[in-house]
Design a protein around this motif. Sequence first.
Motif, PDB file in Angstrom:
ATOM      1  N   GLU A  81       0.859  -1.186   0.000  1.00 63.37           N
ATOM      2  CA  GLU A  81       0.000   0.000   0.000  1.00 63.37           C
ATOM      3  C   GLU A  81       0.891   1.230   0.000  1.00 63.37           C
ATOM      4  OE1 GLU A  81      -3.692   2.100   2.446  1.00 63.37           O
ATOM      5  OE2 GLU A  81      -2.750   0.279   3.232  1.00 63.37           O
ATOM      6  N   ALA A  82       0.944   1.889  -1.128  1.00 65.10           N
ATOM      7  CA  ALA A  82       1.878   2.991  -1.303  1.00 65.10           C
ATOM      8  C   ALA A  82       1.233   4.354  -1.136  1.00 65.10           C
ATOM      9  CB  ALA A  82       2.524   2.912  -2.683  1.00 65.10           C
ATOM     10  N   ALA A  83      -0.081   4.432  -1.117  1.00 68.52           N
ATOM     11  CA  ALA A  83      -0.756   5.725  -0.963  1.00 68.52           C
ATOM     12  C   ALA A  83      -2.158   5.473  -0.422  1.00 68.52           C
ATOM     13  CB  ALA A  83      -0.819   6.484  -2.285  1.00 68.52           C
ATOM     14  N   SER A  84      -2.679   6.461   0.272  1.00 71.12           N
ATOM     15  CA  SER A  84      -4.028   6.374   0.836  1.00 71.12           C
ATOM     16  C   SER A  84      -4.643   7.759   0.839  1.00 71.12           C
ATOM     17  CB  SER A  84      -3.985   5.802   2.259  1.00 71.12           C
ATOM     18  OG  SER A  84      -5.280   5.747   2.827  1.00 71.12           O
ATOM     19  N   GLY A  85      -5.917   7.834   0.482  1.00 69.93           N
ATOM     20  CA  GLY A  85      -6.614   9.112   0.431  1.00 69.93           C
ATOM     21  C   GLY A  85      -7.801   9.138   1.370  1.00 69.93           C
ATOM     22  N   THR A 139      23.240  -2.910 -11.306  1.00 72.23           N
ATOM     23  CA  THR A 139      22.104  -2.344 -12.031  1.00 72.23           C
ATOM     24  C   THR A 139      20.936  -3.324 -11.971  1.00 72.23           C
ATOM     25  OG1 THR A 139      23.572  -1.157 -13.535  1.00 72.23           O
ATOM     26  CG2 THR A 139      21.284  -1.448 -14.234  1.00 72.23           C
ATOM     27  N   ALA A 140      19.753  -2.815 -11.697  1.00 67.76           N
ATOM     28  CA  ALA A 140      18.547  -3.648 -11.613  1.00 67.76           C
ATOM     29  C   ALA A 140      17.408  -2.956 -12.321  1.00 67.76           C
ATOM     30  CB  ALA A 140      18.180  -3.928 -10.163  1.00 67.76           C
ATOM     31  N   GLU A 141      16.641  -3.752 -13.011  1.00 69.25           N
ATOM     32  CA  GLU A 141      15.439  -3.242 -13.684  1.00 69.25           C
ATOM     33  C   GLU A 141      14.245  -4.079 -13.244  1.00 69.25           C
ATOM     34  OE1 GLU A 141      13.536  -2.559 -18.155  1.00 69.25           O
ATOM     35  OE2 GLU A 141      15.667  -3.095 -17.919  1.00 69.25           O
ATOM     36  N   LEU A 142      13.212  -3.417 -12.769  1.00 71.58           N
ATOM     37  CA  LEU A 142      12.020  -4.096 -12.258  1.00 71.58           C
ATOM     38  C   LEU A 142      10.818  -3.694 -13.094  1.00 71.58           C
ATOM     39  CD1 LEU A 142      14.009  -3.424  -9.707  1.00 71.58           C
ATOM     40  CD2 LEU A 142      12.107  -4.319  -8.373  1.00 71.58           C
ATOM     41  N   ARG A 143      10.032  -4.680 -13.458  1.00 73.15           N
ATOM     42  CA  ARG A 143       8.792  -4.445 -14.195  1.00 73.15           C
ATOM     43  C   ARG A 143       7.625  -4.886 -13.306  1.00 73.15           C
ATOM     44  NH1 ARG A 143      10.588  -6.941 -20.107  1.00 73.15           N
ATOM     45  NH2 ARG A 143      12.359  -5.501 -20.460  1.00 73.15           N
ATOM     46  N   LEU A 144       6.836  -3.919 -12.885  1.00 72.86           N
ATOM     47  CA  LEU A 144       5.763  -4.165 -11.922  1.00 72.86           C
ATOM     48  C   LEU A 144       4.407  -3.882 -12.554  1.00 72.86           C
ATOM     49  CD1 LEU A 144       7.307  -2.344  -8.813  1.00 72.86           C
ATOM     50  CD2 LEU A 144       7.668  -4.710  -9.568  1.00 72.86           C
ATOM     51  N   PRO A 145       3.374  -4.510 -12.032  1.00 68.40           N
ATOM     52  CA  PRO A 145       2.011  -4.170 -12.508  1.00 68.40           C
ATOM     53  C   PRO A 145       1.612  -2.794 -12.007  1.00 68.40           C
ATOM     54  CG  PRO A 145       1.891  -5.706 -10.679  1.00 68.40           C
ATOM     55  CD  PRO A 145       3.349  -5.596 -11.029  1.00 68.40           C
ATOM     56  N   HIS A 146       0.706  -2.177 -12.734  1.00 69.45           N
ATOM     57  CA  HIS A 146       0.228  -0.855 -12.338  1.00 69.45           C
ATOM     58  C   HIS A 146      -0.491  -0.914 -10.988  1.00 69.45           C
ATOM     59  CE1 HIS A 146       1.225   1.575 -15.835  1.00 69.45           C
ATOM     60  NE2 HIS A 146       0.851   0.572 -16.631  1.00 69.45           N
ATOM     61  N   ALA A 147      -0.453   0.180 -10.295  1.00 75.79           N
ATOM     62  CA  ALA A 147      -1.147   0.268  -9.012  1.00 75.79           C
ATOM     63  C   ALA A 147      -2.658   0.234  -9.224  1.00 75.79           C
ATOM     64  CB  ALA A 147      -0.747   1.548  -8.290  1.00 75.79           C
ATOM     65  N   VAL A 148      -3.345  -0.334  -8.253  1.00 77.22           N
ATOM     66  CA  VAL A 148      -4.808  -0.426  -8.298  1.00 77.22           C
ATOM     67  C   VAL A 148      -5.372   0.131  -6.998  1.00 77.22           C
ATOM     68  CG1 VAL A 148      -4.845  -2.404  -9.866  1.00 77.22           C
ATOM     69  CG2 VAL A 148      -4.741  -2.785  -7.405  1.00 77.22           C
ATOM     70  N   LEU A 149      -6.634   0.493  -7.055  1.00 76.71           N
ATOM     71  CA  LEU A 149      -7.317   1.028  -5.880  1.00 76.71           C
ATOM     72  C   LEU A 149      -7.975  -0.085  -5.084  1.00 76.71           C
ATOM     73  CD1 LEU A 149      -9.056   4.167  -7.422  1.00 76.71           C
ATOM     74  CD2 LEU A 149      -7.003   4.131  -5.994  1.00 76.71           C
ATOM     75  N   GLY A 150      -7.957   0.054  -3.768  1.00 73.89           N
ATOM     76  CA  GLY A 150      -8.679  -0.862  -2.909  1.00 73.89           C
ATOM     77  C   GLY A 150     -10.123  -0.421  -2.734  1.00 73.89           C
ATOM     78  N   LYS A 151     -10.869  -1.187  -1.967  1.00 74.37           N
ATOM     79  CA  LYS A 151     -12.265  -0.857  -1.723  1.00 74.37           C
ATOM     80  C   LYS A 151     -12.367   0.286  -0.706  1.00 74.37           C
ATOM     81  CE  LYS A 151     -14.117  -5.481  -2.628  1.00 74.37           C
ATOM     82  NZ  LYS A 151     -14.901  -6.612  -2.072  1.00 74.37           N
ATOM     83  N   LEU A 203      -4.546   8.840  -7.137  1.00 74.25           N
ATOM     84  CA  LEU A 203      -3.947   8.000  -6.101  1.00 74.25           C
ATOM     85  C   LEU A 203      -3.033   6.921  -6.689  1.00 74.25           C
ATOM     86  CD1 LEU A 203      -6.557   7.265  -3.275  1.00 74.25           C
ATOM     87  CD2 LEU A 203      -4.296   8.294  -3.059  1.00 74.25           C
ATOM     88  N   THR A 204      -3.435   6.323  -7.801  1.00 72.00           N
ATOM     89  CA  THR A 204      -2.617   5.256  -8.370  1.00 72.00           C
ATOM     90  C   THR A 204      -1.268   5.800  -8.859  1.00 72.00           C
ATOM     91  OG1 THR A 204      -3.792   5.575 -10.479  1.00 72.00           O
ATOM     92  CG2 THR A 204      -4.583   3.831  -9.019  1.00 72.00           C
ATOM     93  N   GLN A 205      -1.272   6.983  -9.439  1.00 70.75           N
ATOM     94  CA  GLN A 205      -0.004   7.578  -9.865  1.00 70.75           C
ATOM     95  C   GLN A 205       0.886   7.876  -8.662  1.00 70.75           C
ATOM     96  OE1 GLN A 205      -2.975   8.434 -10.871  1.00 70.75           O
ATOM     97  NE2 GLN A 205      -3.035   8.458 -13.109  1.00 70.75           N
ATOM     98  N   ARG A 206       0.276   8.360  -7.591  1.00 65.77           N
ATOM     99  CA  ARG A 206       1.060   8.623  -6.376  1.00 65.77           C
ATOM    100  C   ARG A 206       1.600   7.314  -5.801  1.00 65.77           C
ATOM    101  NH1 ARG A 206       1.037  12.392  -2.155  1.00 65.77           N
ATOM    102  NH2 ARG A 206       0.575  13.911  -3.786  1.00 65.77           N
TER     103      ARG A 206
END
Length: 236
Positions: A81-85, A139-151, A203-206
């Motif tokens: 959980e990287a952000a909360s509004g 050097t490291a490169e990470l490919r992650l899924p996009h952030a999603v919103l919770g309920k 929020l997802t961008q944050r």
Amino acid sequence: MTSTDVRTDSAGEPDGRGARRPARRRGCLTAAGLCAAAVVLLLLGTRLSLLPGLGDIFGEETTDRSGPAVLKSIQDMSAYEAASGNFQVVVDLEKDAKFLPDAIRGTRTLYVGAGTVGAFVDLGKVTENGVVVNEDRTTAELRLPHAVLGKPALDPDRSYAVSKQRGILDRFGDFFSDNPGSEQAVNKLAAKHIGAAAKESGLTQRAEKNTTSMLQGLLGSLGFDTVTVRYVDPPA
């Protein structure tokens, strides 16, 4: 010597001229007196509760007889959980009946709903090729899924009903039930509006920005000089 008949009829027995009426009248007066005494005690209790120091005499006592909480299931979480509004919405819910005026049948509830929405990055969905590290481990490169919103999660301490208007039939029905469906309706509507506001809040961008900073700091402390984090859509 002659015997004399003695009448033992009660005052309520009929004597041919309606002698039972006084007994009935006394019974009605007694019932009316009891009702009046109950009303007086109720009003007295209400008045005394407004006086300092006397509220405890007719005050309410709350007893919690709830059973212990039971653990139903456990879920392993891999999401960060990287952000909360924090959000607040005013819900104006009106329900009308066909062919009946609002004064007879209908409700209108003004409700303030407050709650939070979290934004997550599911690190458990990183694929095998999602992490690429060079031979020198610098050097490291990470490919992650996009952030999603919770309920949306409503906060009962900050949510409250401002007003509730009810028709005569609805008021009569409240005497026989607490009408939990009405409260559930405004709660669902408040959560819906909060969820819609969260989608437009960025929020997802944050969350993605905060996740990138967290991973760069973590891997940087492990000796990596360059850490690149990319967010990609899941494979179709």
